[in-house]
Write a protein that holds these residues in place. Structure first.
Motif, PDB file in Angstrom:
ATOM      1  N   ARG B 119       0.837  -1.204   0.000  1.00  0.00           N
ATOM      2  CA  ARG B 119       0.000   0.000   0.000  1.00  0.00           C
ATOM      3  C   ARG B 119       0.871   1.253   0.000  1.00  0.00           C
ATOM      4  O   ARG B 119       0.618   2.206  -0.750  1.00  0.00           O
ATOM      5  N   LEU B 120       1.917   1.241   0.815  1.00  0.00           N
ATOM      6  CA  LEU B 120       2.818   2.398   0.870  1.00  0.00           C
ATOM      7  C   LEU B 120       3.541   2.588  -0.460  1.00  0.00           C
ATOM      8  O   LEU B 120       3.681   3.712  -0.954  1.00  0.00           O
ATOM      9  N   ASP B 121       3.986   1.483  -1.041  1.00  0.00           N
ATOM     10  CA  ASP B 121       4.714   1.558  -2.316  1.00  0.00           C
ATOM     11  C   ASP B 121       3.805   2.110  -3.416  1.00  0.00           C
ATOM     12  O   ASP B 121       4.227   2.942  -4.224  1.00  0.00           O
ATOM     13  N   ALA B 122       2.549   1.647  -3.403  1.00  0.00           N
ATOM     14  CA  ALA B 122       1.595   2.126  -4.408  1.00  0.00           C
ATOM     15  C   ALA B 122       1.329   3.621  -4.246  1.00  0.00           C
ATOM     16  O   ALA B 122       1.059   4.333  -5.227  1.00  0.00           O
ATOM     17  N   ALA B 123       1.434   4.089  -3.008  1.00  0.00           N
ATOM     18  CA  ALA B 123       1.222   5.515  -2.752  1.00  0.00           C
ATOM     19  C   ALA B 123       2.498   6.332  -2.997  1.00  0.00           C
ATOM     20  O   ALA B 123       2.511   7.547  -2.801  1.00  0.00           O
ATOM     21  N   GLY B 124       3.567   5.644  -3.398  1.00  0.00           N
ATOM     22  CA  GLY B 124       4.807   6.341  -3.746  1.00  0.00           C
ATOM     23  C   GLY B 124       5.807   6.480  -2.612  1.00  0.00           C
ATOM     24  O   GLY B 124       6.773   7.241  -2.726  1.00  0.00           O
ATOM     25  N   PHE B 125       5.590   5.738  -1.521  1.00  0.00           N
ATOM     26  CA  PHE B 125       6.523   5.827  -0.391  1.00  0.00           C
ATOM     27  C   PHE B 125       7.386   4.562  -0.347  1.00  0.00           C
ATOM     28  O   PHE B 125       6.886   3.485  -0.022  1.00  0.00           O
ATOM     29  N   ASN B 126       8.648   4.743  -0.698  1.00  0.00           N
ATOM     30  CA  ASN B 126       9.550   3.588  -0.676  1.00  0.00           C
ATOM     31  C   ASN B 126      10.803   3.923   0.152  1.00  0.00           C
ATOM     32  O   ASN B 126      10.836   4.945   0.847  1.00  0.00           O
ATOM     33  N   LEU B 127      11.802   3.069   0.031  1.00  0.00           N
ATOM     34  CA  LEU B 127      13.032   3.204   0.828  1.00  0.00           C
ATOM     35  C   LEU B 127      13.712   4.566   0.627  1.00  0.00           C
ATOM     36  O   LEU B 127      14.405   5.069   1.509  1.00  0.00           O
ATOM     37  N   ASN B 128      13.494   5.166  -0.537  1.00  0.00           N
ATOM     38  CA  ASN B 128      14.176   6.429  -0.850  1.00  0.00           C
ATOM     39  C   ASN B 128      13.292   7.663  -0.645  1.00  0.00           C
ATOM     40  O   ASN B 128      13.609   8.735  -1.155  1.00  0.00           O
ATOM     41  N   SER B 129      12.181   7.474   0.075  1.00  0.00           N
ATOM     42  CA  SER B 129      11.239   8.595   0.240  1.00  0.00           C
ATOM     43  C   SER B 129      11.513   9.408   1.498  1.00  0.00           C
ATOM     44  O   SER B 129      10.610   9.741   2.251  1.00  0.00           O
ATOM     45  N   GLY B 130      12.757   9.705   1.741  1.00  0.00           N
ATOM     46  CA  GLY B 130      13.097  10.540   2.894  1.00  0.00           C
ATOM     47  C   GLY B 130      13.548   9.736   4.089  1.00  0.00           C
ATOM     48  O   GLY B 130      13.424   8.506   4.099  1.00  0.00           O
ATOM     49  N   GLY B 131      14.078  10.464   5.081  1.00  0.00           N
ATOM     50  CA  GLY B 131      14.683   9.832   6.255  1.00  0.00           C
ATOM     51  C   GLY B 131      13.772   8.884   7.001  1.00  0.00           C
ATOM     52  O   GLY B 131      14.179   7.779   7.366  1.00  0.00           O
ATOM     53  N   PHE B 132      12.526   9.304   7.233  1.00  0.00           N
ATOM     54  CA  PHE B 132      11.641   8.446   8.008  1.00  0.00           C
ATOM     55  C   PHE B 132      11.431   7.096   7.329  1.00  0.00           C
ATOM     56  O   PHE B 132      11.552   6.045   7.961  1.00  0.00           O
ATOM     57  N   PHE B 133      11.094   7.142   6.023  1.00  0.00           N
ATOM     58  CA  PHE B 133      10.782   5.870   5.353  1.00  0.00           C
ATOM     59  C   PHE B 133      12.012   4.980   5.199  1.00  0.00           C
ATOM     60  O   PHE B 133      11.889   3.752   5.203  1.00  0.00           O
ATOM     61  N   THR B 134      13.193   5.586   5.079  1.00  0.00           N
ATOM     62  CA  THR B 134      14.410   4.763   5.022  1.00  0.00           C
ATOM     63  C   THR B 134      14.545   3.957   6.315  1.00  0.00           C
ATOM     64  O   THR B 134      14.737   2.738   6.282  1.00  0.00           O
ATOM     65  N   VAL B 135      14.412   4.648   7.462  1.00  0.00           N
ATOM     66  CA  VAL B 135      14.525   3.953   8.755  1.00  0.00           C
ATOM     67  C   VAL B 135      13.371   2.965   8.930  1.00  0.00           C
ATOM     68  O   VAL B 135      13.573   1.819   9.349  1.00  0.00           O
ATOM     69  N   PHE B 136      12.167   3.400   8.574  1.00  0.00           N
ATOM     70  CA  PHE B 136      10.984   2.550   8.753  1.00  0.00           C
ATOM     71  C   PHE B 136      11.137   1.228   7.995  1.00  0.00           C
ATOM     72  O   PHE B 136      10.939   0.142   8.557  1.00  0.00           O
ATOM     73  N   TYR B 137      11.506   1.326   6.703  1.00  0.00           N
ATOM     74  CA  TYR B 137      11.635   0.101   5.906  1.00  0.00           C
ATOM     75  C   TYR B 137      12.790  -0.774   6.398  1.00  0.00           C
ATOM     76  O   TYR B 137      12.669  -2.000   6.446  1.00  0.00           O
ATOM     77  N   LEU B 138      13.914  -0.133   6.750  1.00  0.00           N
ATOM     78  CA  LEU B 138      15.067  -0.928   7.192  1.00  0.00           C
ATOM     79  C   LEU B 138      14.781  -1.657   8.504  1.00  0.00           C
ATOM     80  O   LEU B 138      15.038  -2.854   8.624  1.00  0.00           O
ATOM     81  N   VAL B 139      14.226  -0.927   9.475  1.00  0.00           N
ATOM     82  CA  VAL B 139      14.008  -1.533  10.797  1.00  0.00           C
ATOM     83  C   VAL B 139      12.878  -2.565  10.745  1.00  0.00           C
ATOM     84  O   VAL B 139      13.046  -3.695  11.219  1.00  0.00           O
ATOM     85  N   THR B 140      11.734  -2.178  10.165  1.00  0.00           N
ATOM     86  CA  THR B 140      10.613  -3.139  10.148  1.00  0.00           C
ATOM     87  C   THR B 140      10.902  -4.293   9.171  1.00  0.00           C
ATOM     88  O   THR B 140      10.473  -5.420   9.411  1.00  0.00           O
ATOM     89  N   GLY B 141      11.637  -4.002   8.102  1.00  0.00           N
ATOM     90  CA  GLY B 141      12.000  -5.073   7.153  1.00  0.00           C
ATOM     91  C   GLY B 141      12.944  -6.075   7.798  1.00  0.00           C
ATOM     92  O   GLY B 141      12.796  -7.292   7.630  1.00  0.00           O
ATOM     93  N   PHE B 142      13.911  -5.556   8.558  1.00  0.00           N
ATOM     94  CA  PHE B 142      14.859  -6.433   9.264  1.00  0.00           C
ATOM     95  C   PHE B 142      14.114  -7.282  10.294  1.00  0.00           C
ATOM     96  O   PHE B 142      14.388  -8.475  10.456  1.00  0.00           O
ATOM     97  N   HIS B 143      13.146  -6.652  10.959  1.00  0.00           N
ATOM     98  CA  HIS B 143      12.342  -7.398  11.924  1.00  0.00           C
ATOM     99  C   HIS B 143      11.514  -8.477  11.219  1.00  0.00           C
ATOM    100  O   HIS B 143      11.420  -9.618  11.698  1.00  0.00           O
ATOM    101  N   ALA B 144      10.933  -8.108  10.072  1.00  0.00           N
ATOM    102  CA  ALA B 144      10.128  -9.089   9.322  1.00  0.00           C
ATOM    103  C   ALA B 144      10.998 -10.282   8.892  1.00  0.00           C
ATOM    104  O   ALA B 144      10.527 -11.424   8.881  1.00  0.00           O
ATOM    105  N   LEU B 145      12.263 -10.008   8.559  1.00  0.00           N
ATOM    106  CA  LEU B 145      13.178 -11.110   8.228  1.00  0.00           C
ATOM    107  C   LEU B 145      13.366 -12.049   9.419  1.00  0.00           C
ATOM    108  O   LEU B 145      13.463 -13.267   9.253  1.00  0.00           O
ATOM    109  N   HIS B 146      13.404 -11.463  10.608  1.00  0.00           N
ATOM    110  CA  HIS B 146      13.500 -12.285  11.819  1.00  0.00           C
ATOM    111  C   HIS B 146      12.246 -13.144  11.985  1.00  0.00           C
ATOM    112  O   HIS B 146      12.323 -14.272  12.464  1.00  0.00           O
ATOM    113  N   VAL B 147      11.085 -12.567  11.628  1.00  0.00           N
ATOM    114  CA  VAL B 147       9.845 -13.359  11.710  1.00  0.00           C
ATOM    115  C   VAL B 147       9.943 -14.549  10.755  1.00  0.00           C
ATOM    116  O   VAL B 147       9.596 -15.682  11.119  1.00  0.00           O
TER     117      VAL B 147
END
Lengths: 77, 191
Positions: B119-147
């Motif tokens: 949903r976020l990607d479709a709305a145009g928010f990805n890893l390169n969409s500013g500081g917040f989204f970079t941290v958000f994707y990296l941290v939650t993505g890393f956590h999802a990998l742990h899942v």
């Protein structure tokens, strides 16, 4: 689960407005309590009080730093 | 190995010997907490420089989906604890059933998470969409990998179902739970 519900209410999830200081503190305290329950009951640290204190303290310091940064940003900007 | 040998080997872990389960799992839990902790401190530093930009970015997140995921992961942790209790009582089938419940909720967590990313990607928010989204994707993505890794571990524990394996596997799963209850409010709820 009760703490998650409390967190939901404090965070006012449907609103986009900035949270008040009390809501920030309530969310952080709820997160710390949840972490403590997981460490103590689920990870079994209730049988190792020293380790439980150390892990809980780490989480609390981390959450306190995050809360401080949120509250401080109101003064800095 | 005799009980005395096992005891002697356990003592070799020093203070970690007092902890329940496999000492190496505690090394992992400590290092994971450190990694995610450093990421959160970095997030705080970045947010202090641009609180308005971060707050605006956060408003594009689906907080309710995050709370549903929190409930799923917490319930999953409860199932994992139940599975360990059953296994210690020698009820292997019940233990596997509870473990399957934990895994199912873990999969549900990932489904919601992937839906949120899409949903976020479709709305145009990805890893390169500013500081917040970079941290958000990296941290939650890393956590999802742990899942994902936790689900693999749960599968292995269900096959090789010794009590020791159950303790180690469920401890990893609870660690994933623990990290989520810390990162979720910091990244999603606080604003």
């Amino acid at each position: 689960m009760a703490l998650t519900i409390a967190m939901t209410i404090a965070a006012d999830v449907r609103a986009d407005s900035k949270l008040g200081d009390l809501a920030v503190l309530a969310i952080v305290v709820a997160a710390a309590l949840k972490a403590r329950i997981i460490l103590s009951r689920y990870l079994g640290l209730s049988c190792a009080p020293g380790a439980l204190t150390a892990f809980t303290a780490t989480v609390v310091v981390l959450l306190a730093a995050v809360a401080f940064s949120f509250l401080a940003s109101a003064f800095l900007h | 190995m005799s009980d005395a040998d096992a005891q002697s080997e356990g003592d070799g872990w020093g203070p970690l010997s007092a902890l329940p389960g496999n000492p190496l799992m505690w090394v992992l839990i400590g290092s994971e907490l450190a990694v995610f902790g450093i990421a959160l401190i970095g997030y705080c530093g970045a947010r202090l420089r641009d609180p308005a930009g971060f707050a605006e970015a956060q408003n594009h997140l689906d907080r309710l989906a995050g709370l549903i995921n929190t409930a799923a992961l917490l319930t999953s942790g409860w199932f994992a604890a139940l599975a360990l209790d059953f296994r210690r009582e020698g009820r292997r089938a019940a233990a596997r059933f509870a473990l399957a419940g934990a895994a199912a909720l873990g999969v549900a967590f990932l489904v919601v998470k992937v839906g949120e990313y899409a949903r976020l990607d479709a709305a145009g928010f990805n890893l390169n969409s500013g500081g917040f989204f970079t941290v958000f994707y990296l941290v939650t993505g890393f956590h999802a990998l742990h899942v994902v890794f936790g689900l693999v571990l749960i599968g292995l524990v269900a096959i090789f179902d010794s009590v020791d394996n159950f303790e180690t596997g469920t401890a990893f799963w609870h660690m994933v739970d623990l990290i989520w209850v810390v990162i979720f409010p910091c990244l999603v709820l606080l604003r």
